[in-house]
Scaffold this active site. Structure first.
Site, PDB file in Angstrom:
ATOM      1  N   ALA A  12      30.943  32.173  28.555  1.00  0.00           N
ATOM      2  CA  ALA A  12      29.799  32.660  28.414  1.00  0.00           C
ATOM      3  C   ALA A  12      28.946  33.199  29.913  1.00  0.00           C
ATOM      4  O   ALA A  12      27.799  32.671  30.263  1.00  0.00           O
ATOM      5  CB  ALA A  12      28.698  31.538  27.974  1.00  0.00           C
ATOM      6  N   GLY A  13      29.721  34.117  30.432  1.00  0.00           N
ATOM      7  CA  GLY A  13      29.233  34.649  31.715  1.00  0.00           C
ATOM      8  C   GLY A  13      28.419  35.672  31.818  1.00  0.00           C
ATOM      9  O   GLY A  13      28.167  36.086  30.694  1.00  0.00           O
ATOM     10  N   VAL A  15      29.646  38.847  31.382  1.00  0.00           N
ATOM     11  CA  VAL A  15      30.231  39.645  30.413  1.00  0.00           C
ATOM     12  C   VAL A  15      29.968  39.085  29.107  1.00  0.00           C
ATOM     13  O   VAL A  15      29.528  39.881  28.374  1.00  0.00           O
ATOM     14  CB  VAL A  15      31.705  39.882  30.622  1.00  0.00           C
ATOM     15  CG1 VAL A  15      32.066  40.747  29.642  1.00  0.00           C
ATOM     16  CG2 VAL A  15      31.704  40.977  32.218  1.00  0.00           C
ATOM     17  N   PRO A  92      39.098  35.443  39.056  1.00  0.00           N
ATOM     18  CA  PRO A  92      39.070  35.630  40.372  1.00  0.00           C
ATOM     19  C   PRO A  92      40.087  35.754  41.203  1.00  0.00           C
ATOM     20  O   PRO A  92      41.383  35.573  40.857  1.00  0.00           O
ATOM     21  CB  PRO A  92      38.184  34.190  40.986  1.00  0.00           C
ATOM     22  CG  PRO A  92      38.775  33.330  40.027  1.00  0.00           C
ATOM     23  CD  PRO A  92      38.882  33.857  38.682  1.00  0.00           C
ATOM     24  N   CYS A 275      33.491  42.202  41.398  1.00  0.00           N
ATOM     25  CA  CYS A 275      34.760  42.768  40.772  1.00  0.00           C
ATOM     26  C   CYS A 275      35.570  43.775  41.461  1.00  0.00           C
ATOM     27  O   CYS A 275      36.814  43.894  41.550  1.00  0.00           O
ATOM     28  CB  CYS A 275      34.552  43.397  39.466  1.00  0.00           C
ATOM     29  SG  CYS A 275      33.942  42.119  38.228  1.00  0.00           S
TER      30      CYS A 275
END
Ligand code: NAD
Ligand code: UGA
Length: 458
Positions: A12-13, A15, A92, A275
């Site tokens: 649930a970040g 994106v 990451p 990113c």
């Protein structure tokens, strides 16, 4: 109400949250559940204090939440009930072991694959939403196929191209939606199911289907191309400062060529965000692992140029402020990696702040949305740092202002008022070229834009 499909998103970040909110909003007949291991995050998604700041997001979430959009920590139950599972966990850069500092850390992603296997009791479509190294779906399929229950899983790659700060608009009208699948009958069927979701609001000609590997690799390449444009113009900004050419004029002249285009060629103190750097380093790592060292070197330069630009900015501050900034008060206007977000991951503000503190400057960080994250990023550092949301309070007695983020509020400041409360000579280092440099010079500031002639009273 009976829903025609159950969609689950794991993660649930930045994106998972916005993407699923949009799907729920546009597809009222689907039930959309977003799960995460982070209880606090889920709690905030269920409140009006969302865990991320994104214009228009709260309205979108409010419109669907409780009707067909749900946020929960019940991962096994969510997996069991789902027909389609989007995996949107973080990937990451690895910080340990083989590939440290370059490769993607796939531990969160792999964990979800195992969770899906253990809690499933019927066929499902698994959608890679996270950005992953090319051919990751192969590993996902292997893990999923190892199930003793003989359940069929189809893996589809559907990378996300939204940018932070404009996520809602990007999701509403994407340039394209990319769906990669195995070139088999069941792979094509799975891709069609995912395409049908987006077809609720995205025109058919913008939904692109490819093979799995092309979809995975396209995501890394898109980010690499975007970042490459920024490093290209930033490299030229250094040359402009030596030759009195103006980098904004160059961006305009060059970008007017429709073959080149005007976007992503604004000079800056460097690109940030979670990113660009991670995805390019991942691309570099993949190239090296296939023995393509020249290709790897080529892309690695994009990241090196970005670091050079940040370093150059700090060196300029030190040099222009008479080669010492010890105990001088420098205000960083902005700390988010770009405007309209509170996200500070890989923000150029971080290395700039660290380098200025190492020179023993006294820092004030000012940002309308990112102070909470800024505090976390700079926690534990030696030196004098204060955090101040009000720019007019931040600049009292300051020797210099350095623009880090292109927030509109900074463009609209009353600089006569700012000048009146600063120490003299007063310096402005505009790392985003957003201010009216001529006007600042007339007020009395010594102005150092990026890639343009300086305006000084000395
Ligand atoms: P994020 O860190 O904001 O969110 C990831 C979430 O996944 C976290 O809340 C974490 O707690 C959760 N998570 C991790 N492992 C889990 C597990 N096993 N079960 C349940 N939840 C778990 O990351 P993000 O920015 O949303 O990025 C996610 C992916 O999307 C990354 O691969 C990223 O590269 C890609 N991406 C990000 C953006 C962006 O703008 N941030 C845009 C496009 C693509
Ligand atoms: C970027 C891509 O734009 C998205 O398509 C992609 O989905 C996302 O990465 C991702 O994979 O996470 P994002 O990092 O959110 O999105 O933001 P961008 O608008 O791309 O900006 C990235 C950085 O480049 C920011 O620091 C920004 O200030 C900087 N930038 C951008 C410049 O310095 N100059 C420019 O001309 C444009």
């Amino acid at each position: 109400m009976k829903f025609s499909k159950n969609i689950l998103c794991i993660g649930a970040g930045y994106v998972g949250g916005p993407t699923m909110a949009m799907i729920a909003l546009k597809c009222p007949e689907y039930k959309v559940t977003v799960v995460d291991v982070n209880e606090e995050r889920i709690g905030r998604w269920n409140s009006d204090d969302l865990p991320i700041y994104e214009p228009g997001l709260l309205e979108a979430v409010r419109a669907a939440r409780g009707k067909n959009l749900f946020f929960s920590t019940a991962i096994p139950e969510g997996i069991r009930a789902a027909d389609i599972i989007f995996v949107s966990v973080n990937t990451p850069t690895k910080t340990f072991g083989l590939g440290a500092g370059m490769a993607s850390d796939l531990q969160y992603w792999e964990k979800t694959a195992h969770q899906i296997v253990s809690h499933s009791d019927r066929p499902k479509i698994i959608v890679e939403k996270s950005t992953l190294p090319v051919r990751t779906a192969e590993a996902m399929e292997r893990i999923l196929k190892e199930n003793k229950k003989n359940i069929r899983f189809d893996v589809v790659s559907n990378p996300e191209f939204l940018a932070e700060g404009s996520a809602v608009n990007d999701l509403l009208s994407p340039d394209r939606v990319l769906i990669g699948s195995q070139q088999t009958e069941s792979g094509a069927q799975a891709a069609q199911v995912i395409a049908d979701i987006y077809a609720h609001w995205v025109p058919a000609d913008k939904i692109i289907t490819t093979n799995l590997w092309s979809a995975e690799l396209s995501k890394l390449v898109a980010n690499a191309f975007l970042a490459q444009r920024i490093s290209s113009i930033n490299a030229i900004s250094a040359l402009c400062e030596k030759t009195d050419a103006d980098v904004s004029e160059i961006s305009f002249a060059v970008g007017s060529d429709t073959r080149i285009g005007s976007r992503f060629i604004s000079a800056s103190i460097g690109f940030g965000g979670s990113c660009f750097k991670k995805d390019i380093l991942n691309l570099v790592y993949i190239c090296r692992s296939y023995g393509l060292n020249e290709v790897a070197d080529y892309w690695e330069k994009v990241v090196q140029m970005n670091e050079y630009q940040q370093e150059r900015f700090v060196k300029k501050i030190i040099k222009e402020m008479f080669n010492t900034i010890v105990a001088k008060k420098i205000v960083l206007l902005g700390f988010a990696f770009k405007a309209n977000t509170g996200d500070t991951r890989e923000s150029p503000g971080i290395p700039v702040a660290k380098k200025l503190l190492a020179e023993r400057a006294s820092l004030v960080i000012c940002d309308p949305q990112a102070l909470e994250n800024a505090r976390r990023e700079l926690a534990g550092l030696d030196g004098d740092v204060r955090y101040e949301a009000d720019p007019y309070r931040a600049v009292i007695d300051a020797h210099a202002i350095a623009v880090i983020t292109e927030w509109d509020v900074f463009k609209e400041l009353d600089f006569e008022k700012v000048f009146s409360v600063m120490q003299k000579p007063a310096f402005v280092f505009d790392g985003r070229n957003i201010l009216d440099h001529q006007r600042l010079f007339q007020i009395g500031f010594n102005v150092f834009p990026l890639g343009k002639p300086s305006l000084t009273h000395f």
